[in-house]
Design an enzyme around this catalytic site. Structure first.
Site, PDB file in Angstrom:
ATOM      1  N   ASP A 109       0.815  -1.209   0.000  1.00  0.00           N
ATOM      2  CA  ASP A 109       0.000   0.000   0.000  1.00  0.00           C
ATOM      3  C   ASP A 109       0.855   1.268   0.000  1.00  0.00           C
ATOM      4  OD1 ASP A 109      -2.331  -1.417  -0.093  1.00  0.00           O
ATOM      5  OD2 ASP A 109      -2.889  -1.101   2.001  1.00  0.00           O
ATOM      6  N   HIS A 120       2.186   6.407  -2.805  1.00  0.00           N
ATOM      7  CA  HIS A 120       3.114   7.342  -3.461  1.00  0.00           C
ATOM      8  C   HIS A 120       2.734   7.527  -4.920  1.00  0.00           C
ATOM      9  CE1 HIS A 120       6.759   9.329  -4.750  1.00  0.00           C
ATOM     10  NE2 HIS A 120       6.975   8.356  -5.628  1.00  0.00           N
ATOM     11  N   ASN A 174      -4.809   8.593   1.772  1.00  0.00           N
ATOM     12  CA  ASN A 174      -5.278   8.029   3.034  1.00  0.00           C
ATOM     13  C   ASN A 174      -5.658   9.096   4.044  1.00  0.00           C
ATOM     14  OD1 ASN A 174      -5.327   5.279   2.639  1.00  0.00           O
ATOM     15  ND2 ASN A 174      -3.400   4.856   3.687  1.00  0.00           N
ATOM     16  N   ALA A 220      -6.482   2.717   7.806  1.00  0.00           N
ATOM     17  CA  ALA A 220      -5.075   2.980   8.090  1.00  0.00           C
ATOM     18  C   ALA A 220      -4.914   3.530   9.509  1.00  0.00           C
ATOM     19  CB  ALA A 220      -4.512   3.933   7.025  1.00  0.00           C
ATOM     20  N   LEU A 236      -7.940   3.869  11.816  1.00  0.00           N
ATOM     21  CA  LEU A 236      -8.430   2.648  12.456  1.00  0.00           C
ATOM     22  C   LEU A 236      -7.704   2.412  13.774  1.00  0.00           C
ATOM     23  CD1 LEU A 236     -10.154   0.064  12.338  1.00  0.00           C
ATOM     24  CD2 LEU A 236      -8.320  -0.995  11.007  1.00  0.00           C
TER      25      LEU A 236
END
Length: 293
Positions: A71, A76, A142, A184, A187
């Site tokens: 991920d 990126h 994210n 991510a 969480l």
């Protein structure tokens, strides 16, 4: 004829012996279908090829980009390629892999499906973040995180949404996440899991000093502003996707909003978001009989 005629390749930059063999399998399969391939510069260098080009070049010239890695590699690539509206597919050589969902032993079969047009398209929102009068934003897929730095002391800041004061808090920081980022850092901070197709943003405090300070879900079009009180620039940082660290500017508010750009993910035709959650988070399956109730 293949659905995509020119495919770019980006691989993670780690000493992983699987990278070369995985990329070779991909190139062989694409070549057999008559698909042209181009390599991102760092990927080409690691594979000892002399034909590498920039990520921007891939975005401008290719109609699909394959990301081989985890991920982190995908994040990126997505931030850069968002400017070019090119479709992305992830091949998982990492750990969790919420974004890169093709497994190594499925590469040929899954690529064959995608080349034949048997895939599911998925559009994800991104975040733009600016400090003060900054014209060109930083971008995140994210999350954007305001957090303490070089200190065990909490930071104090105020949060505003669409110009309305929400609260003042003392904590270790604040996570502003997209639905994609809800699996991510958010969480880990106790935030809820959001379906990635929702048009929403998530605010998750990091270790707040007040127990009533809970995660907050707001509409995707919300304009979020964070004002750090008594800012000591060396004690607070702004981080995008856990990869880009920026020092804060004294007296400058931090503004976070949904980007006008999107990224397009392509998944295998039988993609199931909840199956991925079950597998990655260790949720239980059906009852002991392995049949639905």
């Amino acid at each position: 004829m293949a659905w995509f005629q020119h495919i770019g390749l980006i691989a993670k930059q780690h000493d992983d012996p699987r990278i070369a063999t995985t990329v070779a399998r991909v190139v062989d399969h694409l070549g057999a279908r008559g698909v042209r391939t181009s390599f991102e510069q760092a990927t080409a260098t690691r594979l000892r090829r002399g034909d590498g080009v920039s990520i921007e070049h891939l975005g401008a010239r290719c109609d699909l980009v394959l990301v081989v890695g985890g991920d982190g590699t995908f994040l990126h690539a997505a931030r850069v390629l968002a400017e070019h509206d090119v479709a992305l597919v992830g091949i998982n050589l990492g750990r969790l892999g919420f974004l890169v969902d093709i497994l190594p032993d499925e590469i040929e079969a899954r690529l064959e499906q995608i080349l034949d047009g048997a895939y599911e398209a998925d559009t994800r929102i991104l975040l733009d973040v600016r400090m003060g009068a900054q014209a060109v934003p930083e971008r995140a897929l994210n999350d954007v995180v305001i957090h303490k730095w070089n200190s065990v002391r909490m930071i104090e800041f105020e949060t505003y949404i669409d110009g309305q004061f929400i609260n003042a808090q003392r904590s270790d920081g604040l996570i502003v996440a997209t639905p994609t980022g809800s699996t991510a850092y958010a969480l880990s901070g106790g935030g809820p899991l959001l379906n990635p197709r929702l048009d929403a943003l998530l605010l998750v405090p990091i270790c707040p000093h007040t127990l009533s300070n809970r995660p907050l879900v707001v509409p995707g079009g919300s304009r979020i502003e964070i004002r750090v009180c008594d800012l000591e620039p060396e004690q607070v940082r702004l981080t995008c996707d856990g990869q880009v660290d920026l020092p804060l500017q004294a007296g400058a508010a931090i503004r976070v909003e949904r980007s006008s750009r999107r990224i397009r993910l392509l998944h295998p035709h039988d993609h199931d978001h909840y199956r991925i959650l079950r597998a990655k988070l260790g949720w239980g399956g059906h009852t002991h009989s392995e049949t639905p109730c």
